[in-house]
Enzyme design. Structure first.
Site, PDB file in Angstrom:
ATOM      1  N   ARG A  18       0.833  -1.198   0.000  1.00 38.14           N
ATOM      2  CA  ARG A  18       0.000   0.000   0.000  1.00 38.14           C
ATOM      3  C   ARG A  18       0.867   1.247   0.000  1.00 38.14           C
ATOM      4  O   ARG A  18       1.714   1.421   0.870  1.00 38.14           O
ATOM      5  CB  ARG A  18      -0.920   0.009   1.232  1.00 38.14           C
ATOM      6  CG  ARG A  18      -1.913   1.155   1.229  1.00 38.14           C
ATOM      7  CD  ARG A  18      -2.901   1.039   2.369  1.00 38.14           C
ATOM      8  NE  ARG A  18      -2.276   1.211   3.663  1.00 38.14           N
ATOM      9  CZ  ARG A  18      -2.937   1.251   4.806  1.00 38.14           C
ATOM     10  NH1 ARG A  18      -4.240   1.098   4.805  1.00 38.14           N
ATOM     11  NH2 ARG A  18      -2.304   1.415   5.944  1.00 38.14           N
ATOM     12  N   THR A  74      -1.046   7.553  -1.095  1.00 37.40           N
ATOM     13  CA  THR A  74      -2.338   7.403  -1.773  1.00 37.40           C
ATOM     14  C   THR A  74      -3.214   6.314  -1.170  1.00 37.40           C
ATOM     15  O   THR A  74      -4.413   6.268  -1.424  1.00 37.40           O
ATOM     16  CB  THR A  74      -2.132   7.062  -3.251  1.00 37.40           C
ATOM     17  OG1 THR A  74      -1.511   5.765  -3.350  1.00 37.40           O
ATOM     18  CG2 THR A  74      -1.241   8.088  -3.926  1.00 37.40           C
ATOM     19  N   ASP A 134      -1.067  -3.466  12.265  1.00 33.05           N
ATOM     20  CA  ASP A 134      -0.559  -3.935  10.980  1.00 33.05           C
ATOM     21  C   ASP A 134      -0.241  -5.413  11.098  1.00 33.05           C
ATOM     22  O   ASP A 134       0.688  -5.817  11.810  1.00 33.05           O
ATOM     23  CB  ASP A 134       0.707  -3.147  10.610  1.00 33.05           C
ATOM     24  CG  ASP A 134       1.199  -3.465   9.200  1.00 33.05           C
ATOM     25  OD1 ASP A 134       1.574  -4.647   8.978  1.00 33.05           O
ATOM     26  OD2 ASP A 134       1.218  -2.571   8.350  1.00 33.05           O
ATOM     27  N   ASP A 148       3.431  -6.478  10.226  1.00 27.47           N
ATOM     28  CA  ASP A 148       4.400  -6.121  11.259  1.00 27.47           C
ATOM     29  C   ASP A 148       4.273  -7.054  12.469  1.00 27.47           C
ATOM     30  O   ASP A 148       5.290  -7.459  13.056  1.00 27.47           O
ATOM     31  CB  ASP A 148       4.187  -4.683  11.707  1.00 27.47           C
ATOM     32  CG  ASP A 148       4.710  -3.673  10.692  1.00 27.47           C
ATOM     33  OD1 ASP A 148       5.596  -4.046   9.889  1.00 27.47           O
ATOM     34  OD2 ASP A 148       4.251  -2.522  10.700  1.00 27.47           O
TER      35      ASP A 148
END
Length: 209
Positions: free
Chosen positions: A104, A108, A200, A203
């Protein structure tokens, strides 16, 4: 339209709660994700077609059931989707495994493709696409489009936690794809993270933050 299946089995919900806890370390997070993927796999494959075969038990001959139809491919969206492979492979040990690499863009929030390697006969297989987090739906939609461009016609998306925005986007762009998830969370925040979510997933799986 593709159905949204929220799998609320008590074992799955219990394990997901532990994964959401910020104090759960990477080792436990990975192990729990593998366990949940195995349990989700039962639901994703629940309606696999069966056919009759003749076998012989130690006592007599009989007609029994075996899975028929297409073979299976498991395709994780890199990198977090890798964490769901091992659980599925325990159920489907002969499944072929492909990989789709997407990340990602931090500005944006749109997915960028950097890798795609699929089995040569992917178009003849039942595809389980894995990604723990269905947030904006951008990565999932792009991955599904790539699979369809390769000839895939039977695709199911398997997630851990989903946001309403992501579900809506996948159903709008790919109405033939069913979504299997453990939870439909409240919303996305301004950074496109799922709330309450679990942070996340990549992560937390790999201990990179």
């Amino acid at each position: 339209m593709g159905k949204l299946h929220i799998i609320d089995h008590p074992l799955i919900q219990h394990k997901l709660t532990i994964m959401r806890d910020k104090n759960t370390g990477s080792k436990d997070f990975r192990e729990l994700l593998e366990e949940i993927a195995l349990l989700l796999g039962y639901e994703v494959t629940r309606d696999f077609p069966l056919e009759d075969v003749e076998i012989e038990t130690p006592l007599e001959k009989m007609t029994a059931k075996t899975i028929s139809g297409k073979k299976v491919a498991i395709v994780p969206i890199l990198r977090a989707g890798i964490g769901m492979i091992d659980g599925l492979v325990q159920l489907l040990p002969v499944a072929r495994i492909g990989h789709i690499g997407l990340y990602r863009d931090e500005t944006t929030h749109k997915p960028v493709v950097y890798y795609c390697k699929l089995p040569s006969d992917i178009d003849q297989r039942f595809v389980i696409l894995t990604d723990p987090m269905l947030a904006t739906g951008g990565s999932a939609c792009d991955a599904i489009s790539m699979l369809k461009e390769s000839g895939c016609t039977n695709i199911r998306l398997m997630c851990l936690v989903s946001a309403p925005e992501g579900v809506e986007k996948v159903q709008a762009m790919h109405p033939d794809v069913d979504i299997y998830t453990c939870a439909l969370d409240r919303c996305l925040d301004e950074n496109c993270y799922i709330r309450p979510g679990l942070g996340d997933a990549g992560d937390r799986i790999f201990g990179t933050k």
